[in-house]
Design an enzyme around this catalytic site. Structure first.
Site, PDB file in Angstrom:
ATOM      1  N   HIS A   1      -7.130  -3.150   9.704  1.00  0.00           N
ATOM      2  CA  HIS A   1      -8.324  -3.932   9.357  1.00  0.00           C
ATOM      3  C   HIS A   1      -9.240  -3.976  10.577  1.00  0.00           C
ATOM      4  CE1 HIS A   1      -6.045  -6.218   5.897  1.00  0.00           C
ATOM      5  NE2 HIS A   1      -6.127  -4.907   5.703  1.00  0.00           N
TER       6      HIS A   1
ATOM      7  N   HIS B   1     -12.853  -3.775   3.698  1.00  0.00           N
ATOM      8  CA  HIS B   1     -11.395  -3.920   3.821  1.00  0.00           C
ATOM      9  C   HIS B   1     -10.835  -3.321   5.121  1.00  0.00           C
ATOM     10  CE1 HIS B   1      -7.254  -3.862   1.654  1.00  0.00           C
ATOM     11  NE2 HIS B   1      -7.091  -3.727   2.953  1.00  0.00           N
TER      12      HIS B   1
ATOM     13  N   HIS C   1      -2.946   2.270   8.324  1.00  0.00           N
ATOM     14  CA  HIS C   1      -3.994   1.445   7.716  1.00  0.00           C
ATOM     15  C   HIS C   1      -4.209   0.217   8.596  1.00  0.00           C
ATOM     16  CE1 HIS C   1      -6.293  -1.008   4.999  1.00  0.00           C
ATOM     17  NE2 HIS C   1      -5.299  -1.844   4.744  1.00  0.00           N
TER      18      HIS C   1
ATOM     19  N   GLU D   1     -17.918  12.074  22.119  1.00  0.00           N
ATOM     20  CA  GLU D   1     -16.591  12.604  21.783  1.00  0.00           C
ATOM     21  C   GLU D   1     -16.312  12.612  20.276  1.00  0.00           C
ATOM     22  OE1 GLU D   1     -14.234   8.394  22.578  1.00  0.00           O
ATOM     23  OE2 GLU D   1     -13.119  10.252  22.729  1.00  0.00           O
TER      24      GLU D   1
ATOM     25  N   GLU E   1       0.826  -1.216   0.000  1.00  0.00           N
ATOM     26  CA  GLU E   1       0.000   0.000   0.000  1.00  0.00           C
ATOM     27  C   GLU E   1       0.860   1.267   0.000  1.00  0.00           C
ATOM     28  OE1 GLU E   1      -2.916  -0.487  -0.693  1.00  0.00           O
ATOM     29  OE2 GLU E   1      -3.678  -2.292   0.272  1.00  0.00           O
TER      30      GLU E   1
HETATM   31  P1  13P Z   1       1.090  -5.486   3.087  1.00  0.00           P
HETATM   32  O1  13P Z   1       1.480  -6.751   3.823  1.00  0.00           O
HETATM   33  O2  13P Z   1       1.677  -5.432   1.704  1.00  0.00           O
HETATM   34  O3  13P Z   1       1.388  -4.264   3.915  1.00  0.00           O
HETATM   35  O4  13P Z   1      -0.487  -5.530   2.832  1.00  0.00           O
HETATM   36  C1  13P Z   1      -1.377  -5.673   3.903  1.00  0.00           C
HETATM   37  C2  13P Z   1      -2.673  -4.999   3.669  1.00  0.00           C
HETATM   38  O5  13P Z   1      -3.379  -4.700   4.588  1.00  0.00           O
HETATM   39  C3  13P Z   1      -3.065  -4.660   2.268  1.00  0.00           C
HETATM   40  O6  13P Z   1      -4.162  -3.805   2.230  1.00  0.00           O
HETATM   41 ZN    ZN Z   2      -5.325  -3.862   4.087  1.00  0.00          ZN
END
Ligand code: 13P
Ligand code: ZN
Length: 275
Positions: free
Chosen positions: A142, A211, A140, A170, A116
């Site tokens: 999940h 995602h 980023h 908040e 990413e």
């Molecule tokens: P990477 O292992 O390449 O960082 O990818 C993980 C991920 O969350 C892709 O969206």
């Molecule tokens: Zn991801």
């Protein structure tokens, strides 16, 4: 100074571990990047060596030419960062054109920065400009509950912002600009990077349908705290929707306006629509 002794490196490692402990980083899920300050690079420069050729980023970030980033590796697990940061992370330099990078430290057992990287760097570029240089962290993750909501709520900035604001008083104070939503796209490339960075011009949070989430902030505490606040709010909404499809009571538009006045934040009227 040794890279691993630098305060920003320790902060980076701690944040990876905090995210792992929250359950946001199954397998290699998620990635983190930090735009390193000139004085921080100066402290560790003896340990930085270009052992690698310049490689294409896959997009152009001219505003970041000559900048240095610490970034997690592709396929690396957040749960391992604390045990072996030199295997899981890297420090990279961006070339003068803003289209290539090279590795100066880390990834000692091979590998590349996160897949990413285009999204991280395009977000950094937009946020560097929008914040006058203050924002340095792109994260980023999940986040389970936010992802769950992308199967249920309309995929609009309005729906997500309003629902998340309502779930904890908040929230409008922590993310007054709201959150942006990207419909499902193939991850890891320039197209999703362009779509996300477009939203980052307005917001500090972008949700990727089915995602996860991207957050931007000035430092590790603020950026982790933002991710945590949004995800906790999503968890409350998931719990509420599990009990009932209709809320009996909630925070009303005029109550948000009163909150905005007292807490001195501006809440766009776009999100204070009558339901
Ligand atoms: P990477 O292992 O390449 O960082 O990818 C993980 C991920 O969350 C892709 O969206
Ligand atoms: Zn991801």
């Amino acid at each position: 100074m040794k890279v691993l002794d630098a305060k920003f490196v320790q902060g980076f490692i701690r944040m990876c571990n905090d995210g792992w402990e929250q359950g946001w980083h199954e397998r290699n899920g998620g990635n983190l990047s930090y735009r390193i300050k000139a004085e921080e690079i100066e402290e560790i420069k003896d340990e930085l060596t270009a052992t690698d050729d310049w490689r294409e980023i896959g997009t152009e970030v001219p505003e970041l030419s000559g900048e240095y980033f610490m970034v997690t590796g592709s396929g690396k697990y957040f749960r391992n960062v604390i045990l072996d940061p030199e295997d899981s992370c890297s420090i990279i330099e961006i070339d003068e054109s803003g289209s290539r990078y090279r590795i100066l430290w880390g990834l000692v057992n091979g590998g590349r920065p996160t897949s990413e990287l285009p999204s991280h760097l395009m977000n950094h570029e937009v946020k560097k400009i929008a914040s006058g240089g203050a924002h340095r962290v792109i994260y980023h993750a999940h986040t389970t509950n936010v992802i769950a909501l992308t199967f249920v709520l309309p995929l609009t900035d309005e729906a997500f912002t309003r629902e998340l604001w309502e779930m904890a008083t908040e929230c409008p104070v922590v993310f007054p600009a709201g959150v942006g939503v990207v419909g499902w796209m193939v991850p890891g490339g320039r197209d999703i990077a362009v779509a996300t960075s477009e939203l980052m011009k307005k917001y500090d949070v972008a949700i990727w349908a089915h995602h996860g989430m991207f957050c931007s902030g000035e430092d590790f505490d603020l950026t982790f705290g933002l991710m945590h606040t949004v995800e906790k709010s999503a968890e409350i909404l998931v719990k509420t929707l599990s009990m009932t499809s209709e809320k009996r009571q909630t925070i009303q538009p005029d109550e948000f306006r009163a909150l905005a006045k007292d807490f001195k934040v501006e809440l766009p009227e776009q999100f204070l629509y009558e339901k």
